[in-house]
Design a protein around this motif. Structure first.
Motif, PDB file in Angstrom:
ATOM      1  N   LEU A 161       5.435   2.082  -2.132  1.00  0.00           N
ATOM      2  CA  LEU A 161       5.326   3.257  -1.255  1.00  0.00           C
ATOM      3  C   LEU A 161       3.853   3.591  -1.054  1.00  0.00           C
ATOM      4  N   VAL A 162       3.445   3.667   0.194  1.00  0.00           N
ATOM      5  CA  VAL A 162       2.102   4.154   0.526  1.00  0.00           C
ATOM      6  C   VAL A 162       2.300   5.481   1.243  1.00  0.00           C
ATOM      7  N   GLN A 163       1.816   6.552   0.605  1.00  0.00           N
ATOM      8  CA  GLN A 163       2.109   7.909   1.068  1.00  0.00           C
ATOM      9  C   GLN A 163       0.824   8.676   1.332  1.00  0.00           C
ATOM     10  N   PHE A 164       0.590   9.020   2.577  1.00  0.00           N
ATOM     11  CA  PHE A 164      -0.496   9.947   2.930  1.00  0.00           C
ATOM     12  C   PHE A 164       0.088  11.347   2.848  1.00  0.00           C
ATOM     13  N   ASP A 165      -0.538  12.228   2.055  1.00  0.00           N
ATOM     14  CA  ASP A 165       0.087  13.529   1.833  1.00  0.00           C
ATOM     15  C   ASP A 165      -0.893  14.460   1.135  1.00  0.00           C
ATOM     16  N   ILE A 193      11.794   2.865  -5.085  1.00  0.00           N
ATOM     17  CA  ILE A 193      10.382   2.517  -4.918  1.00  0.00           C
ATOM     18  C   ILE A 193       9.868   1.893  -6.209  1.00  0.00           C
ATOM     19  N   ASP A 194       8.916   1.001  -6.024  1.00  0.00           N
ATOM     20  CA  ASP A 194       8.314   0.284  -7.149  1.00  0.00           C
ATOM     21  C   ASP A 194       7.032   1.039  -7.502  1.00  0.00           C
ATOM     22  N   VAL A 195       7.113   1.889  -8.539  1.00  0.00           N
ATOM     23  CA  VAL A 195       5.985   2.777  -8.839  1.00  0.00           C
ATOM     24  C   VAL A 195       4.713   1.998  -9.180  1.00  0.00           C
ATOM     25  N   ASP A 196       4.859   0.812  -9.748  1.00  0.00           N
ATOM     26  CA  ASP A 196       3.680   0.035 -10.152  1.00  0.00           C
ATOM     27  C   ASP A 196       2.852  -0.427  -8.958  1.00  0.00           C
ATOM     28  N   HIS A 197       3.459  -0.393  -7.775  1.00  0.00           N
ATOM     29  CA  HIS A 197       2.733  -0.813  -6.569  1.00  0.00           C
ATOM     30  C   HIS A 197       2.653   0.312  -5.545  1.00  0.00           C
ATOM     31  N   SER A 198       2.907   1.546  -5.992  1.00  0.00           N
ATOM     32  CA  SER A 198       2.910   2.682  -5.067  1.00  0.00           C
ATOM     33  C   SER A 198       1.664   3.535  -5.235  1.00  0.00           C
ATOM     34  N   ILE A 206      -1.006  19.781  -7.470  1.00  0.00           N
ATOM     35  CA  ILE A 206      -0.648  19.117  -8.732  1.00  0.00           C
ATOM     36  C   ILE A 206       0.809  19.385  -9.084  1.00  0.00           C
ATOM     37  N   ALA A 207       1.595  18.336  -9.105  1.00  0.00           N
ATOM     38  CA  ALA A 207       2.999  18.425  -9.522  1.00  0.00           C
ATOM     39  C   ALA A 207       3.081  18.078 -11.007  1.00  0.00           C
ATOM     40  N   PRO A 208       4.186  18.458 -11.685  1.00  0.00           N
ATOM     41  CA  PRO A 208       4.264  18.241 -13.131  1.00  0.00           C
ATOM     42  C   PRO A 208       4.230  16.768 -13.546  1.00  0.00           C
ATOM     43  N   GLN A 209       4.665  15.865 -12.674  1.00  0.00           N
ATOM     44  CA  GLN A 209       4.759  14.439 -13.020  1.00  0.00           C
ATOM     45  C   GLN A 209       4.177  13.603 -11.894  1.00  0.00           C
ATOM     46  N   ASP A 210       3.602  12.438 -12.272  1.00  0.00           N
ATOM     47  CA  ASP A 210       3.231  11.493 -11.201  1.00  0.00           C
ATOM     48  C   ASP A 210       4.056  10.206 -11.290  1.00  0.00           C
ATOM     49  N   TYR A 211       4.836  10.059 -12.368  1.00  0.00           N
ATOM     50  CA  TYR A 211       5.725   8.889 -12.582  1.00  0.00           C
ATOM     51  C   TYR A 211       4.990   7.559 -12.499  1.00  0.00           C
ATOM     52  N   GLY A 212       3.674   7.599 -12.712  1.00  0.00           N
ATOM     53  CA  GLY A 212       2.922   6.345 -12.701  1.00  0.00           C
ATOM     54  C   GLY A 212       2.462   5.900 -11.322  1.00  0.00           C
ATOM     55  N   ILE A 213       2.719   6.714 -10.316  1.00  0.00           N
ATOM     56  CA  ILE A 213       2.227   6.395  -8.964  1.00  0.00           C
ATOM     57  C   ILE A 213       0.720   6.662  -8.945  1.00  0.00           C
ATOM     58  N   GLU A 214      -0.055   5.690  -8.451  1.00  0.00           N
ATOM     59  CA  GLU A 214      -1.516   5.897  -8.368  1.00  0.00           C
ATOM     60  C   GLU A 214      -1.827   6.957  -7.316  1.00  0.00           C
ATOM     61  N   VAL A 233      -5.787   0.658  -1.850  1.00  0.00           N
ATOM     62  CA  VAL A 233      -4.366   0.611  -1.480  1.00  0.00           C
ATOM     63  C   VAL A 233      -3.881  -0.840  -1.464  1.00  0.00           C
ATOM     64  N   LEU A 234      -4.664  -1.711  -0.832  1.00  0.00           N
ATOM     65  CA  LEU A 234      -4.264  -3.125  -0.746  1.00  0.00           C
ATOM     66  C   LEU A 234      -4.178  -3.752  -2.132  1.00  0.00           C
ATOM     67  N   ASP A 235      -5.118  -3.394  -3.014  1.00  0.00           N
ATOM     68  CA  ASP A 235      -5.083  -3.854  -4.405  1.00  0.00           C
ATOM     69  C   ASP A 235      -3.803  -3.415  -5.101  1.00  0.00           C
ATOM     70  N   ARG A 236      -3.482  -2.140  -4.925  1.00  0.00           N
ATOM     71  CA  ARG A 236      -2.333  -1.572  -5.596  1.00  0.00           C
ATOM     72  C   ARG A 236      -1.023  -2.199  -5.111  1.00  0.00           C
ATOM     73  N   VAL A 237      -0.921  -2.358  -3.807  1.00  0.00           N
ATOM     74  CA  VAL A 237       0.314  -2.869  -3.216  1.00  0.00           C
ATOM     75  C   VAL A 237       0.482  -4.365  -3.517  1.00  0.00           C
ATOM     76  N   ALA A 238      -0.637  -5.069  -3.572  1.00  0.00           N
ATOM     77  CA  ALA A 238      -0.645  -6.486  -3.983  1.00  0.00           C
ATOM     78  C   ALA A 238       0.360  -7.343  -3.206  1.00  0.00           C
ATOM     79  N   GLY A 239       0.415  -7.137  -1.908  1.00  0.00           N
ATOM     80  CA  GLY A 239       1.232  -8.000  -1.060  1.00  0.00           C
ATOM     81  C   GLY A 239       2.721  -7.706  -1.040  1.00  0.00           C
ATOM     82  N   LYS A 240       3.144  -6.681  -1.784  1.00  0.00           N
ATOM     83  CA  LYS A 240       4.583  -6.358  -1.814  1.00  0.00           C
ATOM     84  C   LYS A 240       5.019  -5.723  -0.494  1.00  0.00           C
TER      85      LYS A 240
END
Ligand code: MN
Length: 325
Positions: A161-165, A193-198, A206-214, A233-240
């Motif tokens: 997930l790539v989220q502008f927000d 969603i795959d949090v390791d690539h989101s 600031i929300a209470p949790q980020d669940y590992g999303i960068e 972003v491209l690094d994080r997503v790594a082609g997924k």
């Protein structure tokens, strides 16, 4: 009396008079039938490469409602852009890529509980059609991303997930609630969603949790600039395979006042568009532009930004799939 001549290479009301899906529109910016960028209105998905679809929901918002008018506002603003060619993509965007306006999703505002299922079912029917079109949805408040993600994850598996927000949208969620601030939590818990690539961009709450999303927060965005944001972003997503969601409140209220939950300190529209251009090689399988609420807008600023972001999403898709290398 002078004889009227009709230039057959020109069209008026291209939204319903276009002879082909690739026809160049020549409606004046101030008149003609309103569809997204004058694309043909049709429910026929034969040979369609990309679908633009409105999801006019605003009952999941925590602050000011009004995003039910978002798709209409974005369509109207899109008609003020040059018909063709479109900067920076040129004139082949619609000549090579068949893009339609599919109209809007229907649901009854009084039956809130049925809304998620209706959006998901309709989205699934579009993306699983024989032509397998790319779906670009126009919100609607940000809740709509959850059923849209579900439909896409059902087809492709868990997605980056790539989220502008401005907001993480990871507040505590309870099953059955329809809330534009908790749906990312649900998407994480359901594994769609795959949090390791989101990654989230432009965050300034600031929300209470980020669940590992960068997170690349807004202050960092301003320090590093569009090219470096995109590199991370491209690094994080790594082609997924990726779902791209653009909440218009990622922009500063100076650039997007017409939204329900504005927060100061955001991106400029120029920064966001430059970042999107740097992301043209992301393998985006579906996307949305959400939270445009024209009632709070001034001079159409927000709808213009939203429609331009949507056009860049289509332009990037064209570059990936159609532009000869
Ligand atoms: Mn949001």
């Amino acid at each position: 009396m002078a004889k009227m001549t009709v230039d057959k290479s020109k069209s008026m009301d291209n939204a319903f008079t276009a002879a082909t899906l690739h026809q160049q529109a020549s409606d004046p910016t101030y008149a003609g039938a309103l569809s997204f960028m004058r694309r043909k209105y049709t429910k026929d998905l034969t040979g369609v490469n990309a679908v633009v679809w409105g999801v006019p929901l605003d009952t999941a918002t925590s602050n000011r409602p009004g995003t039910r008018f978002g798709p209409r506002g974005i369509r109207e603003a899109s008609c003020g852009m040059d018909n063709d060619p479109q900067y920076p993509f040129g004139s082949r965007l619609f000549r090579q890529m068949a893009v339609i306006d599919y109209g809007d999703c229907y649901f009854y505002f009084g039956e809130q509980g049925k809304v998620p299922g209706i959006i998901e079912e309709n989205a699934a029917a579009i993306i699983n059609a024989e032509s397998e079109p790319y779906l670009l949805s126009l919100g609607g408040d940000h809740f709509v991303t959850y059923p849209l993600l579900k439909a896409h994850a059902e087809k492709h598996g868990p997605l980056a997930l790539v989220q502008f927000d401005a907001h993480q949208d990871t507040w505590d969620d309870e099953e059955g609630v329809v809330d534009h601030g908790t749906m990312i939590t649900r998407a994480v818990k359901e594994g769609i969603i795959d949090v390791d690539h989101s990654i989230q961009i432009g965050i300034r709450t600031i929300a209470p949790q980020d669940y590992g999303i960068e997170i690349i927060d807004a202050l960092t965005c301003h320090e590093i600039g569009p090219a470096e944001i995109a590199r991370r972003v491209l690094d994080r997503v790594a082609g997924k395979k990726t779902y791209l969601t653009f909440d218009i409140d990622s922009l500063d209220p100076a650039f997007a006042p017409g939204t329900g939950t504005p927060v100061s300190g955001g991106l400029s529209s120029a920064q966001a568009l430059a970042t999107l251009r740097h992301l043209k090689d992301l393998d985006v399988v579906g996307s949305d532009v959400v939270e445009v609420a024209p009632s709070y807008d001034h001079a159409g600023i927000t709808s213009i930004a939203g429609s331009t972001v949507a056009m860049y999403m289509l332009g990037n898709l064209w570059e990936r799939r159609f532009r000869p290398s």
